[in-house]
Design an enzyme around this catalytic site. Structure first.
Site, PDB file in Angstrom:
ATOM      1  N   LEU A 354       0.844  -1.219   0.000  1.00  0.00           N
ATOM      2  CA  LEU A 354       0.000   0.000   0.000  1.00  0.00           C
ATOM      3  C   LEU A 354       0.864   1.249   0.000  1.00  0.00           C
ATOM      4  CD1 LEU A 354      -2.727  -1.004   2.583  1.00  0.00           C
ATOM      5  CD2 LEU A 354      -3.026  -0.771   0.116  1.00  0.00           C
ATOM      6  N   GLY A 357       6.382   4.001   4.468  1.00  0.00           N
ATOM      7  CA  GLY A 357       6.442   5.142   5.364  1.00  0.00           C
ATOM      8  C   GLY A 357       7.795   5.277   6.019  1.00  0.00           C
ATOM      9  N   PHE A 359       8.842   4.352   8.897  1.00  0.00           N
ATOM     10  CA  PHE A 359       9.335   3.227   9.716  1.00  0.00           C
ATOM     11  C   PHE A 359       9.216   1.872   9.044  1.00  0.00           C
ATOM     12  CE2 PHE A 359       8.175   6.501  12.789  1.00  0.00           C
ATOM     13  CZ  PHE A 359       9.388   6.642  13.436  1.00  0.00           C
ATOM     14  N   ASP A 474       1.808  14.384  14.887  1.00  0.00           N
ATOM     15  CA  ASP A 474       2.291  14.159  13.522  1.00  0.00           C
ATOM     16  C   ASP A 474       1.128  14.177  12.521  1.00  0.00           C
ATOM     17  OD1 ASP A 474       4.030  13.732  11.443  1.00  0.00           O
ATOM     18  OD2 ASP A 474       4.188  11.561  11.768  1.00  0.00           O
TER      19      ASP A 474
END
Ligand SMILES: Nc1ncnc2c1ncn2[C@@H]1O[C@H](COP(=O)(O)OP(=O)(O)OP(=O)(O)O)[C@@H](O)[C@H]1O
Ligand SMILES: *[C@@H]1O[C@H](CO)[C@@H](O)[C@H](O)[C@H]1NC(C)=O
Ligand SMILES: *[C@@H]1O[C@H](CO)[C@@H](O)[C@H](O)[C@H]1NC(C)=O
Ligand SMILES: *[C@@H]1O[C@H](CO)[C@@H](O)[C@H](O)[C@H]1NC(C)=O
Ligand SMILES: *[C@@H]1O[C@H](CO)[C@@H](O)[C@H](O)[C@H]1NC(C)=O
Ligand SMILES: *[C@@H]1O[C@H](CO)[C@@H](O)[C@H](O)[C@H]1NC(C)=O
Length: 489
Positions: A354, A357, A359, A474
């Site tokens: 998908l 990111g 991390f 965030d």
């Protein structure tokens, strides 16, 4: 009084009584016998003849160029006019029909000492220099499985009537005449099939007849061989021994007698066929076929199946291996098995990716059992430090429930990986709508308003409505995920 007793002699003291008694013992015990199997039989054996543990009389033991004899332990009185009848069941094993030992014989002889006789073509009956000698004093019915031109044999599968030697008085190919049409039906002696033979001698007519038939068949009406011969001129002794002789040649063969009955001046008693011992499995031949081909295949496939099962199980264990520690038990319900996540994401295939990111990478998946759509965030980590606290936080976040917060279902751990399992948001993140204009439609003002309201509502829940205060810290478009109705975060 006393004179009265003397005048009545006791029956037991009468001389005639003893004569009658002796005759009756002879009639029931000493002029006939029957062996339905030889377990416990007291036969006089020599050479390689033995009685096997299951009761077979084995005349030769499968070693080449040997002889064996078996005799009923006691001799029978034989004079002019004595008749006899014998019947026996036998089986002959040969490596092959054309590679056969020499055969066996039923024997009535003045002596049971055949130590001078030789094996091979001499059948354990004679030696190389006494064929036909009157001093041999035997009558035999040979079951000959090897052609020998020395004795004018007719073929390698015949029955012969022999007197003092092996040049048969009369012989015939093995077989029998059918009762229904009189046709000859041949039999193969060395077929390892159980067959029965009958040998009869009439002491008055001097008629000898020999028959052969497969087991379970009655004695054929027409004998295979019949001839007239005055055996009183041959068996010139008061007593005769009855038994069998057999020999092997250059090829392994075995001769078995399964049952045997004999009668002097009376028919041979019936043999109980249901009590006959079983023949051993065929020798090396069948073993080579059945065992040497089938057994290795079976063994190999068995080893292969067991081996691949073990490899499969071990690989599965390694593939789905997880890391689980004691402190995790309290988070049990939130723990996913790696196998489920692996299956759900089809092995973390790229096609299910998908997004990537800060991390880790995020994969789409469908849980195998519940069919619930999920998003799995896969985070690689090196150190275990703070893992406990982290997992505790994940689980506590998992308790947050709000329609504008992405539900965190749970987690999973492997050696250097952590997986977070989220509710799947079908429309992806807001950044795609704002920056990747090519793919996605431009959001209408109504949709933008609804997304903003959603974000605000989610934040309000985090900051004020839940029991603990949570700071997001965030907020950015890529962290705003949209469901199929485009409801925000
Ligand atoms: N639950 C979800 N449903 C659908 N798509 C998701 C979901 N979670 C993440 N994604 C997709 O995966 C991408 C990466 O997600 P991730 O949260 O790792 O990214 P990030 O927010 O950019 O990074 P980070 O917040 O760690 O700095 C997102 O941009 C989004 O497109
Ligand atoms: C058969 O008997 C002989 C002599 O007793 C022996 O040497 C031989 O090994 C035996 N053969 C088998 C197969 O038992
Ligand atoms: C008969 O026996 C001899 C020697 O024992 C052997 O060479 C021959 O091949 C045998 N013949 C058959 C038909 O078995
Ligand atoms: C058998 O006969 C041979 C000679 O022909 C003799 O040496 C041997 O002793 C005899 N055996 C018995 C048991 O009588
Ligand atoms: C005897 O058997 C053989 C095969 O074993 C066969 O070829 C032959 O025709 C048979 N003969 C008779 C007369 O049945
Ligand atoms: C058979 O042989 C015996 C012994 O030689 C003799 O006494 C008898 O007469 C013979 N019988 C016949 C029918 O020839």
């Amino acid at each position: 009084m006393t004179s009265c007793i003397k005048r009545r002699p006791s029956l037991l003291q009468h001389p005639l009584f003893f004569i009658i008694l002796n005759l009756s013992v002879l009639a029931t015990g000493q002029d006939q016998f029957v062996y339905s199997g030889f377990t416990g039989a007291d036969l006089t054996l020599d050479g390689v003849a033995t009685i096997t543990p299951n009761g077979l009389l084995e005349l030769t033991n499968g070693t080449v160029r040997l002889k064996g004899h078996a005799f009923h332990p006691t001799p029978f009185r034989f004079g002019d006019g004595t008749s006899f009848a014998a019947s026996y069941l036998f089986a002959i094993y040969c490596v092959q029909f054309h590679l056969c030992g020499h055969g066996m014989a039923f024997l009535v002889a003045a002596s049971n000492n055949f130590s001078d006789a030789m094996p091979t073509q001499y059948l354990g009956l004679i030696n190389d220099h006494n064929n036909g000698y009157a001093t041999n004093r035997f009558f035999a019915v040979e079951l000959d499985t090897n052609w020998s031109d020395e004795f004018n044999d007719i073929d390698n599968n015949h029955v012969g009537i022999d007197v003092n030697g092996l040049d048969s008085v009369k012989s015939s190919s093995a077989g029998y005449y059918r009762d229904d049409n009189g046709n000859f039906q041949n039999l193969t002696l060395a077929s390892y099939q159980v067959m029965q033979s009958w040998v009869e001698y009439d002491g008055h007519s001097k008629q000898i007849s020999v028959s052969l038939a497969p087991i379970h068949m009655a004695k054929p009406i027409k004998p295979l061989l019949s001839t007239t011969y005055n055996l009183s001129t041959v068996l010139t002794a008061d007593m005769v021994y009855v038994g069998f002789s057999a020999s092997t040649g250059s090829f392994i063969s075995r001769q078995y007698v399964l049952g045997w009955s004999f009668g002097i001046n009376r028919p041979a008693p019936a043999i109980d066929i249901t009590k006959l011992p079983k023949l051993p499995r065929e020798g090396p031949k069948s073993r080579s076929k059945v065992l040497e081909i089938v057994l290795p295949i079976v063994t190999a496939s068995f080893v292969l199946i067991v081996g691949s099962t073990v490899i499969f199980l071990v690989r599965r264990r390694i593939r789905y291996a997880e890391l689980r520690e004691d402190w995790e038990t309290e988070f049990g319900p939130h723990r996913f098995s790696y196998k489920d996540l692996f299956c759900a994401t089809q092995g973390f295939k790229n096609k299910n990716l998908l997004g990537v990111g800060g991390f880790g990478t995020v994969y789409k998946g469908v849980l195998p059992k519940s069919k619930v759509e999920i998003a799995v965030k896969r985070i690689s980590h090196d150190s275990m430090q703070g893992m406990k606290e982290f997992v505790a936080e994940v689980v506590s976040i998992g308790h947050l429930q709000h329609r504008n917060l992405v539900q965190l279902h749970g987690y999973c751990r492997r050696k250097s990986e952590l997986f977070l399992v989220y509710e799947y948001m079908s429309n992806g993140s807001l950044d795609k709508y704002l920056y990747d204009q090519g793919e996605k439609p431009t959001l209408t003002w109504a949709q933008r308003y609804r997304i903003i309201k959603g974000i605000a509502s989610g934040l309000l829940y985090l900051h004020q409505e839940w029991e603990k205060v949570v700071l997001h810290r965030d907020i950015k478009p890529s962290n705003v995920l949209l469901d199929d109705e485009l409801n925000g975060d």
